[in-house]
Design a protein around this motif. Structure first.
Motif, PDB file in Angstrom:
ATOM      1  N   THR A   1      -8.443 -52.179 -53.163  1.00 23.19           N
ATOM      2  CA  THR A   1      -7.591 -52.411 -54.333  1.00 23.19           C
ATOM      3  C   THR A   1      -6.769 -53.688 -54.182  1.00 23.19           C
ATOM      4  O   THR A   1      -6.564 -54.413 -55.157  1.00 23.19           O
ATOM      5  CB  THR A   1      -6.675 -51.204 -54.603  1.00 23.19           C
ATOM      6  OG1 THR A   1      -5.915 -50.911 -53.416  1.00 23.19           O
ATOM      7  CG2 THR A   1      -7.481 -49.986 -55.019  1.00 23.19           C
TER       8      THR A   1
ATOM      9  N   ALA B   1      -8.966 -56.472 -55.122  1.00 24.23           N
ATOM     10  CA  ALA B   1      -9.101 -56.539 -56.583  1.00 24.23           C
ATOM     11  C   ALA B   1      -7.865 -57.177 -57.206  1.00 24.23           C
ATOM     12  O   ALA B   1      -7.980 -58.027 -58.106  1.00 24.23           O
ATOM     13  CB  ALA B   1      -9.329 -55.145 -57.159  1.00 24.23           C
ATOM     14  N   LEU B   2      -6.687 -56.794 -56.728  1.00 24.27           N
ATOM     15  CA  LEU B   2      -5.461 -57.381 -57.263  1.00 24.27           C
ATOM     16  C   LEU B   2      -5.429 -58.889 -57.041  1.00 24.27           C
ATOM     17  O   LEU B   2      -5.058 -59.655 -57.940  1.00 24.27           O
ATOM     18  CB  LEU B   2      -4.232 -56.719 -56.633  1.00 24.27           C
ATOM     19  CG  LEU B   2      -3.994 -55.252 -56.991  1.00 24.27           C
ATOM     20  CD1 LEU B   2      -2.823 -54.686 -56.193  1.00 24.27           C
ATOM     21  CD2 LEU B   2      -3.778 -55.083 -58.477  1.00 24.27           C
TER      22      LEU B   2
ATOM     23  N   THR C   1      -8.621 -51.219 -61.421  1.00 24.44           N
ATOM     24  CA  THR C   1      -7.973 -51.036 -60.121  1.00 24.44           C
ATOM     25  C   THR C   1      -7.908 -49.563 -59.751  1.00 24.44           C
ATOM     26  O   THR C   1      -8.210 -49.176 -58.612  1.00 24.44           O
ATOM     27  CB  THR C   1      -6.559 -51.656 -60.140  1.00 24.44           C
ATOM     28  OG1 THR C   1      -6.664 -53.043 -60.478  1.00 24.44           O
ATOM     29  CG2 THR C   1      -5.872 -51.509 -58.790  1.00 24.44           C
TER      30      THR C   1
END
Length: 182
Positions: free
Chosen positions: A19, A22-23, A129
């Motif tokens: 995650t 991804a951020l 997310t």
């Protein structure tokens, strides 16, 4: 450490990496790679953390640390709740659990306790997310559970061998074969 906590901790690290990546990817799309990570630091630094779109040692490292710790906390809870579930049930539980995390993070908690990245991401990025969180949690739990089971079986095999004297007898026989005086 209790095996379920161990699995939860490691699953949390895996899910936090997924995650967090991804951020950062969503931040790169805005020419502000760490903006979504920095936004998490609002939990301790207040809304001024949202003003940092570039790397700042305090804001970025604090945001990353808080993100990792929060995902680990969710993963440990998930690992404890799903310890006895089948593979299929873990996937379903992950979807339901993460939907609950999303609702809590984005709609139930007061603004001060929300993750912060929901303020800088689009709805699609935000949902992506949380979907990634669900998939990475389930996958990590299942892989770690399987890996843990293999280690347990190996340890049990060694205990049985020791208890039956097989390992001791085999070692003694091997010593006699290598001893030049026999």
């Amino acid at each position: 450490m209790h095996p379920r906590l161990h699995i939860g901790l490691h699953a949390g690290l895996i899910a936090a990496a997924a995650t967090g990546g991804a951020l950062i990817g969503f931040g790169i799309a805005r020419d502000a790679p760490v903006l979504p990570i920095n936004a998490v630091a609002h939990l301790l630094l207040g809304s001024r953390a949202l003003l940092f779109d570039g790397f700042d040692p305090l804001v970025t490292l604090l945001g990353a640390t808080l993100h990792i710790l929060s995902v680990i906390l969710w993963a440990v809870i998930f690992a404890l709740l799903t310890a006895r579930l089948s593979t299929r049930a873990v996937w379903v539980a992950s979807a339901l659990f993460t939907a609950g995390v999303y609702l809590a993070d984005v709609h139930i908690l007061p603004d001060r306790l929300r993750p912060g990245f929901e303020r800088v991401l689009t709805t699609t990025e935000l949902l992506s997310t949380y979907l990634l969180l669900a998939v990475s949690l389930a996958l990590a739990i299942l892989l770690l559970r399987n890996s843990s089971g293999q280690h347990d079986r190996q340890r049990d095999d060694l205990r049985r061998a020791r208890d039956t004297g097989w390992l001791q007898n085999a070692t003694m026989a091997g010593d006699r074969e290598s001893d030049p005086t026999t």
